[in-house]
Write an enzyme that holds these catalytic residues in place. Structure first.
Site, short mmCIF file in Angstrom:
data_model
loop_
_atom_site.label_atom_id
_atom_site.label_comp_id
_atom_site.label_asym_id
_atom_site.label_seq_id
_atom_site.Cartn_x
_atom_site.Cartn_y
_atom_site.Cartn_z
N ILE A 115 49.56 31.53 47.57
CA ILE A 115 48.49 30.82 46.85
C ILE A 115 47.86 31.66 45.75
CG2 ILE A 115 47.92 29.34 48.81
CD1 ILE A 115 45.62 31.22 49.46
N GLY A 116 48.33 32.88 45.59
CA GLY A 116 47.75 33.73 44.55
C GLY A 116 48.64 34.91 44.26
N GLN A 117 48.56 35.40 43.03
CA GLN A 117 49.36 36.54 42.60
C GLN A 117 48.51 37.40 41.68
OE1 GLN A 117 52.76 37.34 43.41
NE2 GLN A 117 52.06 39.27 42.53
N GLY A 118 48.35 38.67 42.04
CA GLY A 118 47.59 39.60 41.23
C GLY A 118 48.44 40.78 40.81
N THR A 119 47.79 41.72 40.10
CA THR A 119 48.50 42.90 39.63
C THR A 119 48.93 43.79 40.79
OG1 THR A 119 47.15 42.82 37.63
CG2 THR A 119 48.38 44.85 38.04
N SER A 121 48.52 42.81 44.21
CA SER A 121 48.52 42.10 45.49
C SER A 121 49.13 40.72 45.34
CB SER A 121 47.09 41.98 46.03
OG SER A 121 46.29 41.24 45.13
N VAL A 123 48.69 36.86 47.57
CA VAL A 123 47.84 36.18 48.55
C VAL A 123 48.60 35.01 49.13
CG1 VAL A 123 45.59 35.11 48.97
CG2 VAL A 123 45.82 36.88 47.21
N LYS A 138 45.88 38.78 52.13
CA LYS A 138 46.12 39.49 50.87
C LYS A 138 46.98 40.71 51.16
CE LYS A 138 43.73 41.86 47.08
NZ LYS A 138 42.42 42.24 46.52
N ASP A 233 36.17 43.07 37.40
CA ASP A 233 37.25 42.11 37.14
C ASP A 233 36.75 40.68 37.37
OD1 ASP A 233 39.73 41.33 36.30
OD2 ASP A 233 40.71 41.62 38.24
#
Length: 601
Positions: A115-119, A121, A123, A138, A233
Site C-alpha cells: 500500500i506504500g513505497q518510500g525511499t 521502506s 508498506v 513498514k 518530510d
C-alpha cells in the site's frame, strides 16, 4: 595536650594548604627564619604533588571501574535482549531503541498487498491472525552489516517511542527474530492519505474540511516541535487519514532532533523537492522546525488547488519558482543568512510576490496564513502554535468535527500510481496499435505502388522490346534509328545466322487477335518482314525472285515459324492483311509456282 597540639601542628603541616602552614609556623617560632619557611614550603609542595597524584590515580581507578560497570551492564542488557529474541546485530548497536520491548513474531500477521513505497521502506497491509485487525507493516531497508545504517533505522524507532499524540502515527511493535535480517515496524492501518484524496477528481474539499485537516496537522507538529523533533518530510503522501476522519502524521524516517549548539551540522538533502524550503535548497546545515512549517504551507495550498503549488523538476527550477511566487528576498536577507549556495542561486531579476494573485480564490484569512508559512525568511514563519492561533481558525466557517468528515473509498498514493500506470499503458497500447496500423497501411500502399510501378515498367519494357528488338552479337546489340524515330536491328551476321534471327522474332497482336510481324518503316518494299524463310525453302528461287517472295506464303510461314520452342500462335489469313499490291505479287508468285511445279502450293 602537648601530643594533641603536636598532632595538630603536624596535621596542619601536612594539610593541602601551604599558606596556613606558613602562618602557623611563623607565629609559633620566629627563630627559624626564612630558610625554615622555604624548607617547609618545599615539603608542602611535595605533599601536594603526592596528593594530586593520588587523586588522579583514584579518579582513574574510579572511572575505569565505572566504565567497567557500564560495559558489564550493557553486555547484560544485550544478553537479555538476545534472550527474548532480538537479533545480535541490532542489540549491539541500538539496544536503547528497543529497551523494554519484546519482538513480535512474523507468523502473527498475514501480509497482504503493498500500500506504500518510500525511499527507504515499503508498506504492506496485514491482518493480525488472532484478532483479524488490520495493521500497516513498514519494512525498513538497511544494511545490517553497517552500524551507521542500523543507527539510522534505530533513530526512527527512538523518535516514535518518544511521541504520543492522536495526530501522530503510533508505533505498535516491531517484527523481527534472532535469525532475521529485516525489520517490520507495526502501525495502525489508515485507509487514506491526502495524496490519494487530493488526486481524485470527484473529491473537492470544503473550507470547513480543509480547516479540520490543517488543525489536526498543526496539532501533531506542535507536539513534535515541543519535544525537539523535526519531521523533515511533511508532504501529502505522509499525512494519513482513517474512516473516522482522524489525521495522523506518518513516516518519521528522516526525522531528527533539533540541534541547539550547532556543533553537528545537519544535512540539507531532506524534504521532498516540491515541499523543500528555500534555505535547504541553498544548502543550509543549521536550521530548525521552520522547515516543517514551509512544507505545511505547501500542503495547505495544495488542499485548495488540488495540485502542488510549487512543482519544479530540479533544485534550481524549484528555487526559481519559489522566488516568482513569493518574491525575491531583500538584500538584507542575503547578508544575514550567508547560506553556502546563496551566491549561486541569487536571482538576477527582482520578482514581486504573486502569491495573492495565484491564490485569489482563497479566503482572505487563508492567504494571510499562507503568506506567513511561505515566508522565504525562516524567522518570519512563526511556529505551529502561532499558526493554530491565527485568525484563519477563528472565523467562519469553523473547522468541522473529524467524525463529520465524508467517508471515502480507500484512496492512497499507491492506488493513484497504479491507476496512472494502467492508464498510461492503455494510452501507449493504443498509440502502438495506431502506429502498427499506420505502418501496415504504408506497407500495403507501398506494395500497391510497387506493383503499379512494376506493371508500368513491364509494359514499358515490352514496348521497348517491341520497338527496340535488338540483336546481341558477341554481347553487343546493334541498333539503328530510322527516319521515323523507330529503332530496328542492323543485321551484321551472315546468311547462316538467319534462322537464329528468326527465332528471336517478336510479334504484335492485331485487332482481330492474330499475331503478325512488326512492320518497320523506311524499307525498300512496302512491307519489310523481319522473319525470313528457311534456306532450303528459298534454294530453288533465284535471287531476284527470292526478294519478291513474301512471308505470306503458307509454306513459308509454316516452315519459317516453327514454334515448337517459341509457343507463339502464328495462325493468320495473309490475304486479309495484304493490300492490292500485295495480292498482285501473290498472284504472280502462284502463277510461277504453278508453271514450275504443276500445282499451287
Amino acid at each position: 595536650m602537648g601530643c594533641i597540639s603536636s598532632k595538630s601542628v603536624v596535621a596542619k603541616a601536612y594539610s593541602p594548604s601551604p599558606t596556613r602552614v606558613e602562618v602557623s609556623e611563623t607565629n609559633r617560632s620566629s627563630s627559624r627564619g626564612r630558610s625554615g619557611l622555604k624548607i617547609l614550603d618545599s615539603k608542602a609542595n611535595l605533599d601536594n604533588e603526592r596528593n594530586n597524584k593520588f587523586k588522579k590515580n583514584s579518579s582513574k581507578k574510579s572511572n575505569g571501574a565505572f566504565n567497567l560497570r557500564v560495559g558489564l551492564a550493557q553486555r547484560s542488557v544485550e544478553a537479555e535482549q538476545n534472550a527474548v529474541g532480538w537479533p545480535p546485530w541490532l542489540t549491539a548497536v541500538a539496544a536503547e531503541a528497543i529497551q523494554g520491548w519484546v519482538p513480535l513474531k512474523a507468523d502473527s500477521f498475514q501480509k497482504l498487498e503493498k500500500i506504500g513505497q518510500g525511499t527507504y521502506s515499503s508498506v504492506f497491509r496485514a491482518r493480525e491472525v488472532e484478532t483479524g485487525k488490520m495493521f500497516a507493516l513498514k519494512k525498513v531497508r538497511f544494511d545490517n552489516f553497517q552500524p551507521e545504517s542500523i543507527r539510522f533505522m534505530a533513530r526512527e524507532i527512538t523518535i516514535l517511542r518518544r511521541l504520543d499524540h492522536p495526530n501522530i502515527m503510533k508505533l505498535e511493535g516491531i517484527i523481527t527474530s534472532r535469525l532475521s535480517n529485516s525489520i517490520y515496524l507495526v502501525f495502525e492501518y489508515m485507509e487514506h492519505d491526502l495524496a490519494g484524496l487530493v488526486s481524485r477528481s470527484d473529491i473537492v474539499f470544503t473550507e470547513s474540511q480543509i480547516k479540520c485537516y490543517m488543525r489536526q496537522l498543526l496539532s501533531g507538529l506542535e507536539h513534535c516541535h515541543m519535544r525537539g523533533i523535526m519531521h523533515r518530510d511533511i508532504k501529502v503522501s505522509n499525512i494519513l487519514l482513517n474512516n473516522e476522519g482522524v489525521l495522523k502524521i506518518g513516516d518519521f524516517g528522516l526525522a531528527n532532533t533539533i540541534s541547539t549548539d550547532n556543533k553537528h551540522p545537519l544535512t540539507s538533502r531532506v524534504v521532498t523537492l516540491w515541499y523543500r524550503p528555500p534555505e535547504l535548497l541553498m544548502g543550509s546545515t543549521s536550521y530548525g522546525v521552520s522547515v516543517d512549517l514551509w512544507s505545511v504551507g505547501c500542503v495547505f495550498a495544495e488542499l485548495f488547488l488540488g495540485k502542488p503549488i510549487l512543482k519544479g523538476r530540479t533544485e534550481v527550477e524549484q528555487l526559481h519558482k519559489i522566488f516568482k511566487l513569493c518574491g525575491s528576498p531583500p538584500e538584507e536577507f542575503w547578508k544575514k543568512t550567508k547560506l553556502p549556495h546563496a551566491t549561486m542561486f541569487k536571482p538576477q531579476t527582482n520578482y514581486e510576490s504573486s502569491l495573492r494573485e495565484r491564490c485569489a480564490d482563497f479566503p482572505a484569512s487563508a492567504i494571510d496564513l499562507l503568506e506567513t508559512l511561505l515566508s522565504i525568511d525562516a524567522s518570519n514563519r512563526g511556529t505551529s502554535s502561532s499558526a493554530l492561533m491565527s485568525e484563519y481558525f477563528s472565523v467562519r466557517p469553523y473547522p468541522c468535527n473529524p467524525s463529520n468528515l465524508p467517508k471515502y473509498s480507500p484512496s492512497k498514493e499507491m492506488d493513484v500510481k497504479v491507476q496512472e500506470d494502467s492508464s498510461r499503458k492503455k494510452i501507449e497500447g493504443k498509440m502502438r496499435e495506431v502506429a502498427t496500423s499506420r505502418r501496415q497501411q504504408r506497407r500495403v500502399s507501398r506494395l500497391m505502388q510497387d506493383q503499379n510501378n512494376l506493371g508500368k515498367s513491364s509494359s514499358k519494357e515490352n514496348m521497348q522490346n517491341i520497338s527496340q528488338n535488338g540483336h546481341r552479337d558477341d554481347g553487343k546489340t546493334h541498333l539503328t534509328r530510322g527516319k521515323g524515330g523507330g529503332m530496328y536491328k542492323e543485321h551484321t551476321k551472315s546468311a547462316l545466322d538467319t534462322m537464329s534471327e528468326t527465332s528471336q522474332m517478336m510479334n504484335v497482336v492485331n485487332g482481330n487477335g492474330y499475331s503478325v510481324p512488326l512492320q518497320v518503316p523506311g524499307s525498300n518494299n512496302d512491307y519489310t518482314w523481319v522473319k525470313r524463310r528457311k534456306q532450303d525453302a528459298s534454294s530453288t528461287l533465284s535471287d531476284g525472285s527470292r526478294s519478291k517472295i513474301s512471308a505470306l506464303d503458307p509454306n513459308f510461314a509454316k516452315g519459317t515459324y516453327d514454334l515448337t520452342n517459341q509457343r507463339v500462335s502464328m495462325d493468320f489469313d495473309p490475304a486479309e492483311l495484304m493490300n492490292a499490291q500485295g495480292r498482285r505479287e501473290l498472284d504472280a508468285q502462284r502463277a510461277i509456282r504453278k508453271s514450275r511445279f504443276g500445282r499451287d502450293k
